[in-house]
Design a protein around this motif. Sequence first.
Motif, short mmCIF file in Angstrom:
data_model
loop_
_atom_site.label_atom_id
_atom_site.label_comp_id
_atom_site.label_asym_id
_atom_site.label_seq_id
_atom_site.Cartn_x
_atom_site.Cartn_y
_atom_site.Cartn_z
N ALA A 162 -8.43 -6.96 95.20
CA ALA A 162 -7.41 -5.91 95.16
C ALA A 162 -6.35 -6.14 96.23
CB ALA A 162 -8.07 -4.54 95.35
N GLN A 163 -6.78 -6.60 97.39
CA GLN A 163 -5.84 -6.82 98.48
C GLN A 163 -4.85 -7.93 98.14
OE1 GLN A 163 -9.10 -6.60 98.67
NE2 GLN A 163 -9.65 -5.04 100.20
N ARG A 164 -5.31 -8.99 97.51
CA ARG A 164 -4.40 -10.08 97.18
C ARG A 164 -3.45 -9.67 96.05
NH1 ARG A 164 -4.50 -15.26 98.65
NH2 ARG A 164 -6.74 -15.29 99.11
N ARG A 165 -3.96 -8.90 95.11
CA ARG A 165 -3.11 -8.51 93.99
C ARG A 165 -1.89 -7.72 94.48
NH1 ARG A 165 -6.71 -7.28 88.60
NH2 ARG A 165 -8.17 -9.01 88.85
N LEU A 166 -2.12 -6.79 95.41
CA LEU A 166 -0.99 -6.02 95.93
C LEU A 166 -0.29 -6.74 97.07
CD1 LEU A 166 -2.09 -2.28 95.88
CD2 LEU A 166 -0.16 -3.33 94.73
N ARG A 533 -18.47 -10.65 93.14
CA ARG A 533 -18.70 -11.46 94.34
C ARG A 533 -17.51 -12.38 94.62
NH1 ARG A 533 -19.57 -11.73 99.26
NH2 ARG A 533 -20.56 -13.62 100.07
N LEU A 534 -16.93 -12.95 93.57
CA LEU A 534 -15.76 -13.80 93.76
C LEU A 534 -14.61 -12.99 94.36
CD1 LEU A 534 -15.79 -15.95 90.51
CD2 LEU A 534 -15.93 -16.81 92.85
N LYS A 535 -14.45 -11.75 93.95
CA LYS A 535 -13.39 -10.91 94.51
C LYS A 535 -13.67 -10.58 95.97
CE LYS A 535 -11.97 -8.81 90.14
NZ LYS A 535 -11.77 -7.55 89.39
N GLU A 536 -14.93 -10.40 96.31
CA GLU A 536 -15.28 -10.15 97.72
C GLU A 536 -14.95 -11.37 98.58
OE1 GLU A 536 -19.03 -7.10 96.81
OE2 GLU A 536 -19.39 -9.17 97.42
N VAL A 537 -15.27 -12.56 98.07
CA VAL A 537 -14.93 -13.78 98.80
C VAL A 537 -13.42 -13.89 98.96
CG1 VAL A 537 -14.93 -16.30 98.66
CG2 VAL A 537 -17.01 -15.02 98.09
N ASP A 538 -12.70 -13.57 97.90
CA ASP A 538 -11.24 -13.67 97.98
C ASP A 538 -10.66 -12.66 98.96
OD1 ASP A 538 -8.69 -14.80 97.00
OD2 ASP A 538 -8.38 -12.74 96.30
N PRO A 568 0.46 -13.45 102.35
CA PRO A 568 0.94 -12.62 103.45
C PRO A 568 -0.19 -11.76 104.01
CG PRO A 568 1.56 -11.67 101.35
CD PRO A 568 0.91 -12.99 101.06
N THR A 569 0.10 -11.03 105.04
CA THR A 569 -0.89 -10.16 105.66
C THR A 569 -1.30 -9.06 104.69
OG1 THR A 569 0.14 -10.56 107.79
CG2 THR A 569 -1.34 -8.66 107.64
N ALA A 570 -2.59 -8.75 104.68
CA ALA A 570 -3.07 -7.72 103.76
C ALA A 570 -2.51 -6.36 104.14
CB ALA A 570 -4.60 -7.68 103.81
N PRO A 571 -2.14 -5.53 103.16
CA PRO A 571 -1.63 -4.21 103.46
C PRO A 571 -2.74 -3.28 103.90
CG PRO A 571 -1.81 -4.51 101.10
CD PRO A 571 -2.14 -5.84 101.74
N ASP A 572 -2.39 -2.24 104.63
CA ASP A 572 -3.34 -1.24 105.07
C ASP A 572 -3.12 0.05 104.31
OD1 ASP A 572 -4.47 -2.91 107.05
OD2 ASP A 572 -2.79 -2.48 108.38
N GLY A 573 -4.05 0.98 104.45
CA GLY A 573 -3.86 2.30 103.88
C GLY A 573 -4.17 2.34 102.39
N PRO A 574 -3.89 3.49 101.78
CA PRO A 574 -4.26 3.69 100.37
C PRO A 574 -3.54 2.76 99.42
CG PRO A 574 -2.83 5.47 101.15
CD PRO A 574 -3.24 4.68 102.36
N ASP A 575 -2.35 2.27 99.82
CA ASP A 575 -1.60 1.40 98.93
C ASP A 575 -2.24 0.02 98.81
OD1 ASP A 575 1.74 2.61 99.69
OD2 ASP A 575 0.10 3.42 98.52
N LEU A 578 -6.08 -1.82 94.59
CA LEU A 578 -5.58 -2.31 93.29
C LEU A 578 -5.31 -1.12 92.39
CD1 LEU A 578 -5.11 -4.41 91.05
CD2 LEU A 578 -7.57 -4.38 90.67
N SER A 579 -4.19 -1.17 91.67
CA SER A 579 -3.84 -0.05 90.80
C SER A 579 -4.95 0.20 89.78
CB SER A 579 -2.52 -0.32 90.10
OG SER A 579 -2.61 -1.46 89.28
#
Length: 582
Positions: A162-166, A533-538, A568-575, A578-579
Motif C-alpha cells: 500500500a505504501q508503494r502504491r501511494l 507476505r510479498l506485500k509485507e516484504v515490499d 520516494p519516502t513513504a508517506p505518513d498518516g491516513p493517506d 492504499l485506496s
Amino acid sequence: MAGRSGRTVMVLGGGVAGLTAAMELAERGFEVTVVEPSGWGGKARSASVPGTGCGGRLDLPSEHGFRFFPGFYRSLPDTMRRIPLQGSPSGVEGNLREAPEMLSARSGRVGETVADVSLSAGPRTPLQILRARGMKLGAEGELNEELLYFANRMLVYMTSSAQRRLGQWEQTSWWDFTAADGASEEYRKVCVVGATRTVVAARAEECSAHTVGGFLEAFGYGFLGRGGAQAADRVLNGPTSTAWIDPWVRHLARLGVRLELGWRVEGLTVRGRTVAGAVLRGPGGRRREADADWYVCALPVDRIGALLARGLAEADPELKRTADLRTDWMVGLQFYLTEPTPITRGHVIYQDSPWALTSISQAQFWDTDFAATYGDGTVADCLSVDISSWDTPGILHGKPARECTRAEVAAEVWAQLADALNDGRRRTLHDGLLHSWYLDPAVKNLDGPGPATNDEALLINTTGSWALRPQARTAAVNLFMAGDFVRCPVNLATMEGANQSGRSAANALLEAAGHDAEPAEVHALYEPSELRRLKEVDAALFRQGRRHILDTPPPWSAPTAPDAPTAPTAPDGPDARLSGTG
C-alpha cells in the motif's frame, strides 16, 4: 443546532453518489431532500432523441455513454439489489445481463481476437488474460519479450505494498511504469495506450500507474476466478434510466425522500465551522434559501469550482485543492441501425482507432422488441459508441474531434468503426444500415461558435491527484462530500466509486450525529491472501528507499545499476493507506 431535530439532510446533487447517500440515510430514519438541476442519475442517466417516436412508440433511447458493470463492482450491485422491482427477487440487479464476449478489433480485421469472458468459461490462466488484450505471440508461438514484460508490470503492481502504491506508483505515469519509451508501436497501442484511453479516457503519459494498475488488477482477479463468482462484464437489459434510475427514484420517494428536480445550488451560507443554509436557483430563475441540519455535497467535480467561491471553501479551506483536479471527455454517440447487428456478444475495443473507440450492440441484451418499442418502426438496433480521445486527428477529415462539426464527428466515428469491422470479404457496417445517429447533447458548440465544451466531463486520475481529492468528512461539522472524485476503494471515476462515496458520506454523517445505526458497507477490493507476505516484504523495501524486488528494466532499455533505488519516502498518516483497503 439547538432546537433542531438533528434529522434533516439536504443532498446537493442527484447523481449516483447523491442518490446513494439519500437512500442510506432515509433507510436510517433521516428526513432527506435531494436537489438536482438536470436529471436524476447524473452522468449515468439515459435520455431520448426528441421527436423520433411515432405510432405509439417511444423516442429512440440515447445516453452519455454506455453503462457496464464489471464483476469487481460490489457496492453498487448491493444498492441495486435493494431497489424493489416487480417480479425480480434480486430487485433492479435482476435487470443486469452478462456480456460474455470481448472483441479486440483491428484495422481491416487483421489480427482481431474474440475473448470468451463469460462466467461459464471458468477461471482463465494469466496467459489467456494477456492474449485477450490482443498481444501477439512471437515466432512459432513463443512468448515475445514485450508480452513477458507486460506480465512483469502487472505482477509488480499486484505485489506492491500500500505504501508503494501511494508513495511511488501514484507519482508515476502509466507510460513510465510500463516503459513505453523504446517499445514497439504494437506494445504501446495495446498494453499502454489501450489500457487507458478505452477505459478511463486518460492519456497514458498523464494517468497514474496507481489508477490504471489498480483497475487492471481488479479486472484480472475476476478473470482468474478470484474475489467472488460474478460475471466479468454485465450490462442492463434496457435504457439505464428505464432499467435502474427510474425505479430507484420511485423507491426513494416511497422512503419519504423529497426529490426536487430543476434546482441548482448557487452558494452556501457558512457561520464558523457550520453550514447554515444553501442558496438555490430553480425553475424560472426563482431563488430561495433552504436549510437543514446536515448537508451532503454530491456535485460533479467540474461543478465544485463555482461553489468554492460561494461558501464551500469557507466551510473547509482544504477543498480548494479540488480545483486542481483535471477532467477529460468520454462521450457517447449512438448509431441507429435498420437491421439487428450484433457485432459480438459484448463490448468491442477498437485498438487501431485514433479516437480510442469502444462500442456495444445494445438490442441483443434488451428484453424488448427494439423496432416495436422505439422510433418509427424501422430501427432494429442501437450501436452505442464511446469516444475517448478528442485530441487526435481522425482518418476521414484529419481533424481532432474537438475541431469537427457534429456531423463530421458522426462520419469520422463511422469510418473508424468500418475500418476495423470490414475487410475485402465482409462488410459488417455499410451505409444502408444507418438510419440516423445522435451525439451526446452535453457536448456543445461543435457547430460553432466554439470552442467546444462538455457539460459532463470525467475526472482523470493524473499523477499525484490522490492528494487533491477530499475525504467524505470535511472540516465543517455538518458538511460531507460525495462524488466519484472523493477518496474511496475504487480509485477511478466510476459508478462504483460514486456509490462508495455516497455510502462513505452517509457513514461520516451517522458518526457526526452520534447515530447508532449500522453503517453502510463500503466494499474493499479483493486482495489475495497468497500475496500478503510479498506485500509485507515490499513495504519494508519501500521504507528503506529500495525498489520493488521484481521491478526490472525493460529488455529494450540500456542496463542500469541494480542498486539504484527510485522509490520516494513513504508517506505518513491516513493517506498512506492504499485506496483499496477502504
